[in-house]
Scaffold this motif. Structure first.
Motif, short mmCIF file in Angstrom:
data_model
loop_
_atom_site.label_atom_id
_atom_site.label_comp_id
_atom_site.label_asym_id
_atom_site.label_seq_id
_atom_site.Cartn_x
_atom_site.Cartn_y
_atom_site.Cartn_z
N ASP A 121 28.72 40.67 -7.29
CA ASP A 121 28.64 39.78 -6.60
C ASP A 121 29.76 38.35 -6.73
N GLY A 122 29.80 37.84 -5.20
CA GLY A 122 30.81 36.44 -4.78
C GLY A 122 31.12 35.70 -4.07
N PHE A 123 31.53 34.98 -3.98
CA PHE A 123 31.74 33.60 -3.06
C PHE A 123 33.22 33.58 -1.84
N ASP A 124 32.99 32.87 -0.45
CA ASP A 124 33.38 32.38 0.14
C ASP A 124 34.28 31.25 0.16
N PRO A 125 35.21 30.98 0.68
CA PRO A 125 35.83 29.31 0.66
C PRO A 125 34.77 27.84 0.68
N GLU A 126 33.52 28.61 1.11
CA GLU A 126 32.75 27.39 1.21
C GLU A 126 31.78 27.27 0.10
N GLY A 127 31.89 28.04 -0.94
CA GLY A 127 30.71 28.11 -1.82
C GLY A 127 29.33 29.15 -1.60
N ASN A 128 29.35 30.18 -0.33
CA ASN A 128 28.70 30.12 0.41
C ASN A 128 28.59 31.61 -0.68
N VAL A 129 27.75 31.91 -1.40
CA VAL A 129 27.69 33.58 -2.41
C VAL A 129 27.27 34.56 -1.84
N VAL A 130 28.05 35.50 -1.80
CA VAL A 130 28.18 36.57 -1.20
C VAL A 130 27.96 37.96 -2.25
N GLN A 131 27.78 38.66 -1.68
CA GLN A 131 27.60 40.48 -2.29
C GLN A 131 28.11 41.27 -2.22
N PHE A 132 29.69 41.74 -2.48
CA PHE A 132 30.52 43.16 -2.46
C PHE A 132 29.94 44.33 -3.10
N ALA A 133 29.72 45.37 -1.89
CA ALA A 133 29.61 46.43 -2.74
C ALA A 133 30.33 47.63 -1.96
N GLU A 134 30.45 48.99 -2.90
CA GLU A 134 31.33 50.03 -2.61
C GLU A 134 30.23 51.27 -3.04
#
Length: 136
Positions: A121-134
């Motif tokens: 899990d991560g977030f962008d500069p405006e605080g939107n939560v995202v998920q990165f996956a490999e």
């Protein structure tokens, strides 16, 4: 019981729109972390894409954006009903790029594997939560 269904082989989602207080900053973040190309720019929006993902970053109207405070670091929007998942070549590289571009991720030790993808899990500069996956 663990899922035995393999991950999808084609995208189930055509695209995603993210609304931005600072259009250029979010475009730089998603372009840099996800390695997407700018395919269209118009008044108040930029569309980024590759062969499997289309992301439109749309400016929040100025009169509304003026009432919003992002903060530094940003306040995470953890109460949102959706969390997009973006496949990246490397979680470690995505974490570095996210931090360089004003966002971030949880600690690498918190990554987990589900349906053939290692996720973080991560977030962008405006605080939107995202998920990165490999892919594992």
């Amino acid at each position: 019981m663990p899922s035995t269904t393999p991950p999808p082989t084609r995208p189930a989602l055509v695209g995603l729109a993210v609304y931005a207080v600072d259009l250029d900053r979010l475009v730089a973040f998603y372009r840099g972390v996800l390695d997407l190309a700018e395919v269209e720019r118009g008044p108040g929006f930029v569309t980024l894409a590759d062969t499997s993902c289309e992301l439109s970053v749309v400016a929040i109207p100025a009169e509304i954006a003026a009432r919003l405070t992002v903060g530094s670091p940003p306040r995470l929007q953890e109460d949102a009903a959706l969390k997009p998942v973006f496949v990246v070549a490397s979680l470690a590289e995505a974490a570095v790029r996210a931090a360089e571009l004003g966002g971030g991720t949880r600690d690498q030790d918190s990554a987990w594997t589900f349906r053939g993808l290692r996720r973080l899990d991560g977030f962008d500069p405006e605080g939107n939560v995202v998920q990165f996956a490999e892919v594992v």
